[in-house]
Enzyme design. Structure first.
Site, PDB file in Angstrom:
ATOM      1  N   HIS A  61       0.822  -1.208   0.000  1.00 31.50           N
ATOM      2  CA  HIS A  61       0.000   0.000   0.000  1.00 31.50           C
ATOM      3  C   HIS A  61       0.861   1.265   0.000  1.00 31.50           C
ATOM      4  O   HIS A  61       1.962   1.265   0.517  1.00 31.50           O
ATOM      5  CB  HIS A  61      -0.880   0.039   1.249  1.00 31.50           C
ATOM      6  CG  HIS A  61      -1.728  -1.174   1.413  1.00 31.50           C
ATOM      7  ND1 HIS A  61      -1.918  -1.783   2.623  1.00 31.50           N
ATOM      8  CD2 HIS A  61      -2.426  -1.920   0.528  1.00 31.50           C
ATOM      9  CE1 HIS A  61      -2.704  -2.833   2.488  1.00 31.50           C
ATOM     10  NE2 HIS A  61      -3.025  -2.941   1.209  1.00 31.50           N
ATOM     11  N   LYS A  71       6.165   6.448   7.599  1.00 33.62           N
ATOM     12  CA  LYS A  71       5.677   5.475   8.577  1.00 33.62           C
ATOM     13  C   LYS A  71       6.837   4.977   9.431  1.00 33.62           C
ATOM     14  O   LYS A  71       7.944   4.790   8.942  1.00 33.62           O
ATOM     15  CB  LYS A  71       5.044   4.268   7.875  1.00 33.62           C
ATOM     16  CG  LYS A  71       3.797   4.601   7.091  1.00 33.62           C
ATOM     17  CD  LYS A  71       3.260   3.361   6.395  1.00 33.62           C
ATOM     18  CE  LYS A  71       2.031   3.685   5.583  1.00 33.62           C
ATOM     19  NZ  LYS A  71       1.555   2.518   4.837  1.00 33.62           N
ATOM     20  N   TYR A 131       2.109   1.114  13.862  1.00 39.05           N
ATOM     21  CA  TYR A 131       2.888   2.090  13.105  1.00 39.05           C
ATOM     22  C   TYR A 131       2.320   3.488  13.231  1.00 39.05           C
ATOM     23  O   TYR A 131       1.128   3.695  13.373  1.00 39.05           O
ATOM     24  CB  TYR A 131       3.078   1.686  11.646  1.00 39.05           C
ATOM     25  CG  TYR A 131       1.859   1.447  10.809  1.00 39.05           C
ATOM     26  CD1 TYR A 131       1.392   2.411   9.927  1.00 39.05           C
ATOM     27  CD2 TYR A 131       1.193   0.231  10.870  1.00 39.05           C
ATOM     28  CE1 TYR A 131       0.290   2.182   9.134  1.00 39.05           C
ATOM     29  CE2 TYR A 131       0.092  -0.015  10.074  1.00 39.05           C
ATOM     30  CZ  TYR A 131      -0.359   0.968   9.208  1.00 39.05           C
ATOM     31  OH  TYR A 131      -1.458   0.730   8.423  1.00 39.05           O
ATOM     32  N   ASP A 169      -6.552  -6.395  -1.725  1.00 35.84           N
ATOM     33  CA  ASP A 169      -5.148  -6.529  -2.108  1.00 35.84           C
ATOM     34  C   ASP A 169      -4.955  -7.401  -3.341  1.00 35.84           C
ATOM     35  O   ASP A 169      -3.897  -7.353  -3.965  1.00 35.84           O
ATOM     36  CB  ASP A 169      -4.316  -7.073  -0.943  1.00 35.84           C
ATOM     37  CG  ASP A 169      -4.071  -6.013   0.129  1.00 35.84           C
ATOM     38  OD1 ASP A 169      -4.345  -4.822  -0.127  1.00 35.84           O
ATOM     39  OD2 ASP A 169      -3.610  -6.380   1.222  1.00 35.84           O
TER      40      ASP A 169
END
Length: 184
Positions: A61, A71, A131, A169
């Site tokens: 992603h 991130k 995260y 996905d």
């Protein structure tokens, strides 16, 4: 220093100093001063946490500009194979994947700059992943690359028959189709 530079510009592995004794351990997973001393100044605005079982593959992603995200990834429990793919046109590592095992045991974290697609596979019975992001999620800016793209040839360390992939996905385009549509 607790940061290890990779061959990917801006992609850093963070290894915090862990203090252990008979009671257990303590460490700072994030300290603004420690990061600033390395030249990393980020204002994080969103924390995300996910729990998954063995065989789950999440990703790859990314968020497009103007909402591309930095991130800071870590595993709170279990182990994951963390993957970051450089999708910054003009970068010397453009189109290449960086792969690292992040686990509760090794306490390593991966700082992923803007311009990377990100994903991971769960290689332990379960894993909890946490995260931090410097930008809020914006659905209209999300994108993805197919996890099994032949150009990337990523070994997720999960046998094909045990892989658990979301329907979303499974619909991502291939690496080269995706990269021709934008730049960072």
């Amino acid at each position: 220093m607790p940061f290890i530079k990779t061959d990917f510009p801006g992609l850093l592995v963070f290894e915090p100093k862990v203090f252990e004794d008979s009671r257990g351990y303590f460490y700072e997973s994030y300290n603004e001063n420690t990061f600033a001393a390395e030249g990393v100044t980020i204002k994080f605005v969103q924390d995300n946490q996910a729990q998954s079982s063995y065989g789950v593959i999440r990703g790859l992603h990314y968020q497009l500009n103007p909402h591309a995200q930095i991130k800071l990834i870590r595993a709170l429990s279990g182990s994951i194979l963390d993957v970051a793919v450089d999708i910054r046109k003009g970068s010397p590592t453009y189109g290449k994947a960086f792969i690292i095992e992040l686990s509760a045991a090794n306490k390593k974290q991966l700082l992923i700059p803007k311009g990377f697609a990100h994903g991971y596979s769960v290689i332990s019975p379960t894993a909890e992943v946490f995260y931090k992001c410097d930008e809020f999620y914006h659905k209209e800016c999300e994108g993805g690359i197919m996890y099994n793209d032949a150009a990337l040839n990523i070994d997720w360390q999960i046998p094909a028959e045990k892989a658990i992939i979301s329907e979303k996905d499974m619909l991502h385009p291939g690496l080269h189709n995706c990269l021709n549509n934008f730049s960072f």
